[in-house]
Design a protein around this motif. Structure first.
Motif, PDB file in Angstrom:
ATOM      1  N   GLU A   1     -10.665  29.272 -13.227  1.00  0.00           N
ATOM      2  CA  GLU A   1      -9.580  29.413 -14.351  1.00  0.00           C
ATOM      3  C   GLU A   1      -8.332  28.827 -13.601  1.00  0.00           C
ATOM      4  O   GLU A   1      -7.478  28.295 -13.958  1.00  0.00           O
ATOM      5  N   LEU A   2      -8.274  28.987 -12.279  1.00  0.00           N
ATOM      6  CA  LEU A   2      -7.322  28.592 -11.310  1.00  0.00           C
ATOM      7  C   LEU A   2      -7.232  27.118 -10.935  1.00  0.00           C
ATOM      8  O   LEU A   2      -6.294  26.506 -10.442  1.00  0.00           O
ATOM      9  N   GLY A   3      -8.374  26.400 -11.577  1.00  0.00           N
ATOM     10  CA  GLY A   3      -8.331  24.994 -11.340  1.00  0.00           C
ATOM     11  C   GLY A   3      -8.877  24.817  -9.859  1.00  0.00           C
ATOM     12  O   GLY A   3      -8.372  23.689  -9.165  1.00  0.00           O
ATOM     13  N   LEU A   4      -9.481  25.683  -9.131  1.00  0.00           N
ATOM     14  CA  LEU A   4      -9.828  25.449  -7.670  1.00  0.00           C
ATOM     15  C   LEU A   4     -11.085  24.614  -7.508  1.00  0.00           C
ATOM     16  O   LEU A   4     -11.248  23.949  -6.333  1.00  0.00           O
ATOM     17  N   PHE A   5     -11.786  24.240  -8.357  1.00  0.00           N
ATOM     18  CA  PHE A   5     -13.028  23.450  -8.290  1.00  0.00           C
ATOM     19  C   PHE A   5     -12.691  22.088  -8.331  1.00  0.00           C
ATOM     20  O   PHE A   5     -12.303  21.554  -9.530  1.00  0.00           O
ATOM     21  N   GLY A   6     -12.810  20.915  -7.420  1.00  0.00           N
ATOM     22  CA  GLY A   6     -12.453  19.547  -7.649  1.00  0.00           C
ATOM     23  C   GLY A   6     -11.201  19.367  -8.126  1.00  0.00           C
ATOM     24  O   GLY A   6     -10.651  18.651  -8.746  1.00  0.00           O
ATOM     25  N   SER A   7     -10.372  20.071  -7.366  1.00  0.00           N
ATOM     26  CA  SER A   7      -8.793  20.464  -7.834  1.00  0.00           C
ATOM     27  C   SER A   7      -8.076  18.856  -7.596  1.00  0.00           C
ATOM     28  O   SER A   7      -6.982  18.878  -8.068  1.00  0.00           O
ATOM     29  N   ASN A   8      -8.494  18.289  -6.513  1.00  0.00           N
ATOM     30  CA  ASN A   8      -7.956  16.817  -6.347  1.00  0.00           C
ATOM     31  C   ASN A   8      -8.557  15.739  -6.997  1.00  0.00           C
ATOM     32  O   ASN A   8      -8.374  14.633  -6.669  1.00  0.00           O
ATOM     33  N   LEU A   9      -9.353  15.911  -8.167  1.00  0.00           N
ATOM     34  CA  LEU A   9      -9.960  14.979  -9.062  1.00  0.00           C
ATOM     35  C   LEU A   9      -9.141  14.781 -10.332  1.00  0.00           C
ATOM     36  O   LEU A   9      -8.578  15.741 -10.618  1.00  0.00           O
ATOM     37  N   PRO A  10      -9.539  13.945 -10.974  1.00  0.00           N
ATOM     38  CA  PRO A  10      -8.940  13.357 -12.297  1.00  0.00           C
ATOM     39  C   PRO A  10      -8.802  14.322 -13.226  1.00  0.00           C
ATOM     40  O   PRO A  10      -9.877  14.929 -13.659  1.00  0.00           O
ATOM     41  N   SER A  11      -7.697  14.758 -14.101  1.00  0.00           N
ATOM     42  CA  SER A  11      -7.685  15.529 -15.203  1.00  0.00           C
ATOM     43  C   SER A  11      -8.585  15.248 -16.429  1.00  0.00           C
ATOM     44  O   SER A  11      -9.068  16.055 -16.926  1.00  0.00           O
ATOM     45  N   LYS A  12      -8.935  14.183 -16.346  1.00  0.00           N
ATOM     46  CA  LYS A  12      -9.868  13.561 -17.604  1.00  0.00           C
ATOM     47  C   LYS A  12     -11.289  14.243 -17.452  1.00  0.00           C
ATOM     48  O   LYS A  12     -11.826  14.269 -18.460  1.00  0.00           O
ATOM     49  N   TYR A  13     -11.560  14.678 -16.347  1.00  0.00           N
ATOM     50  CA  TYR A  13     -13.018  15.303 -16.012  1.00  0.00           C
ATOM     51  C   TYR A  13     -12.687  16.893 -16.100  1.00  0.00           C
ATOM     52  O   TYR A  13     -13.724  17.739 -15.350  1.00  0.00           O
ATOM     53  N   GLY A  14     -11.428  17.404 -16.354  1.00  0.00           N
ATOM     54  CA  GLY A  14     -11.275  18.801 -16.457  1.00  0.00           C
ATOM     55  C   GLY A  14     -10.808  19.341 -15.193  1.00  0.00           C
ATOM     56  O   GLY A  14     -10.759  20.617 -14.948  1.00  0.00           O
ATOM     57  N   CYS A  15     -10.325  18.491 -14.360  1.00  0.00           N
ATOM     58  CA  CYS A  15      -9.982  19.066 -13.028  1.00  0.00           C
ATOM     59  C   CYS A  15      -8.388  19.027 -12.876  1.00  0.00           C
ATOM     60  O   CYS A  15      -7.743  18.379 -13.752  1.00  0.00           O
ATOM     61  N   ALA A  16      -7.798  19.488 -11.833  1.00  0.00           N
ATOM     62  CA  ALA A  16      -6.364  20.008 -11.745  1.00  0.00           C
ATOM     63  C   ALA A  16      -5.376  18.668 -11.309  1.00  0.00           C
ATOM     64  O   ALA A  16      -4.268  18.613 -11.376  1.00  0.00           O
ATOM     65  N   GLU A  17      -6.353  17.708 -10.691  1.00  0.00           N
ATOM     66  CA  GLU A  17      -5.549  16.600 -10.217  1.00  0.00           C
ATOM     67  C   GLU A  17      -4.312  16.733  -9.435  1.00  0.00           C
ATOM     68  O   GLU A  17      -3.370  16.282  -9.421  1.00  0.00           O
ATOM     69  N   MET A  18      -4.309  17.599  -8.376  1.00  0.00           N
ATOM     70  CA  MET A  18      -3.374  18.029  -7.384  1.00  0.00           C
ATOM     71  C   MET A  18      -3.553  16.835  -6.246  1.00  0.00           C
ATOM     72  O   MET A  18      -4.561  16.127  -6.174  1.00  0.00           O
ATOM     73  N   ASN A  19      -2.452  16.936  -5.558  1.00  0.00           N
ATOM     74  CA  ASN A  19      -2.534  15.815  -4.499  1.00  0.00           C
ATOM     75  C   ASN A  19      -3.322  16.616  -3.154  1.00  0.00           C
ATOM     76  O   ASN A  19      -3.650  17.846  -3.455  1.00  0.00           O
ATOM     77  N   ASN A  20      -3.515  15.861  -2.252  1.00  0.00           N
ATOM     78  CA  ASN A  20      -4.220  16.221  -1.010  1.00  0.00           C
ATOM     79  C   ASN A  20      -3.652  17.205  -0.307  1.00  0.00           C
ATOM     80  O   ASN A  20      -4.349  18.299   0.338  1.00  0.00           O
ATOM     81  N   VAL A  21      -2.365  17.377  -0.307  1.00  0.00           N
ATOM     82  CA  VAL A  21      -1.696  18.507   0.436  1.00  0.00           C
ATOM     83  C   VAL A  21      -1.850  19.836  -0.236  1.00  0.00           C
ATOM     84  O   VAL A  21      -2.184  20.857   0.335  1.00  0.00           O
TER      85      VAL A  21
END
Length: 389
Positions: free
Chosen positions: A58-78
């Motif tokens: 729910e917090l978006g912690l899985f694959g969080s630096n991967l693209p949002s089109k796959y349901g990921c948070a798309e965070m930067n690496n820092v």
């Protein structure tokens, strides 16, 4: 409950964006409220807190630096690194779970998979509906993965897999295993799904470290893997090593969380523990230890921030990540042991997190490349001579 303040002696927070700080504080609060109240019990019983998986998703912690089109948070690496740091302040086993799901399962599917594999697996893994594991290490091949004996053989409609893997985080609870095997002498990645005939994943028991984490063997006896489950862009040892590079990056950040937990515990204890009519924090030897810890934490933080910025620019080298993994794990273990010394006999009690972190860090220093292997990786880079052979 007062929230953990973090350890920031030279205003490293000023190097982060507001978004990065928000991510960190969100995960910090999650660890405070959800992880710390239950982790000692799970550690003692040798179980993983499965109820945290949907909350982390729910917090978006899985694959969080991967693209949002796959349901990921798309965070930067820092921001991704700060997530790992805060999770490991809770426990290395929690960070390991997220590291494996993100860097060792979602990353290879994203990088080496086709669109069908990405569209099917990544959203489910991001939501925590599916759990993954990564099968590279074998009973006889740890630091030398190129020697692996797990084999894939081409048959009609797919491949037959034979072999065994060991020390696999999440193995027994995983719905899908990213398994590396030699096909015609070339290492390729395969998605092996739970329930495949001939595939078993017995849990490894008897650990004194990473007890709140599931560690397993993976055994393949003529396991049929359909054609659609080979990772088409995987090619040679470089592919799994690229995954390990992602994981090592997360570890370099993660162990700073362990360092902070141990340092903060030792500092507060030293201020309140009275011996010979004054707090032990008032003695020179204790101060020397605390100053050493704080300095090493600060150096590790600076290493991580720069590494993250290079990773976001796309210019980071695997040798630079090796430096951070090598240094930060070694210093984290030193800090955990020093903290235990400051706490004296109380340091072995699970009322304090220090002994748990110390035991966990023995594994973290070893996995994803031992201290010695990272030394030789950097050594080869700076001298031009490979000392592996």
């Amino acid at each position: 409950m007062s929230m953990f303040k973090g350890v920031d002696y030279i205003e490293i927070d000023s190097l982060f964006s507001q978004e990065e700080i928000l991510v960190r504080n969100t995960v910090r609060e999650f660890v405070e409220l959800e992880v710390l109240p239950v982790i000692e019990k799970h550690y003692r019983e040798g179980t993983f807190p499965m109820h945290l998986i949907p909350k982390m998703a729910e917090l978006g912690l899985f694959g969080s630096n991967l693209p949002s089109k796959y349901g990921c948070a798309e965070m930067n690496n820092v921001a991704y690194g700060l997530v790992m740091q805060e999770l490991e302040r809770g426990d290395s086993g929690i960070r390991s779970f997220v590291s494996v799901q993100s860097a060792l399962v979602m990353y290879p599917i994203y990088t080496f998979g086709d669109e069908n594999q990405k569209d099917y697996w990544l959203p489910k893994l991001a939501k925590g509906e599916k759990i993954g594991c990564f099968g590279l290490t074998e009973p006889d091949y740890g630091s030398n993965p190129a020697g692996m004996i797990t084999r894939a053989e081409k048959v009609e409609g797919g491949y037959l897999l034979n072999g065994a893997k060991m020390w696999i985080t999440n193995g027994s609870i995983a719905d899908v295993a990213v398994v590396w095997a030699k096909l015609d002498g070339v290492i390729r990645g395969f998605l092996v799904e739970k329930g495949a005939e001939g595939f078993t994943a017995p849990e490894m028991k008897g650990k004194h470290s990473l007890r709140a984490s599931v560690t397993s063997e993976l055994i393949f006896q003529d396991v049929f893997v359909p054609e659609k489950n080979i990772l088409p862009k995987s090619d040679g040892l470089k592919s799994p090593l690229m995954c390990l590079n992602q994981a090592r990056y997360g570890i370099a950040w993660g162990v700073v969380g362990s360092m902070m937990a141990c340092y903060d515990t030792a500092l507060n204890y030293a201020k309140s523990r009275i011996q010979f009519s004054k707090p032990i924090a008032a003695y020179q030897i204790t101060q020397e230890k605390l100053v050493y810890m704080l300095t090493e934490i600060t150096k590790a933080q600076l290493l991580n921030v720069q590494l993250g910025r290079l990773k976001d620019k796309g210019t980071v080298k695997h040798t630079q990540i090796s430096m951070a993994k090598r240094n930060n794990c070694e210093k984290a273990l030193e800090i955990a042991r020093m903290s235990r010394e400051i706490l004296g006999a109380n340091g072995i009690l699970d009322e304090y997190p220090v002994m748990r972190h110390s035991a966990n860090l023995e594994s973290v220093k070893t996995y994803e490349g031992t201290h010695e292997m990272h030394t030789l990786i950097i050594g080869e880079d700076i001298t031009g001579y490979s000392a592996f052979d």
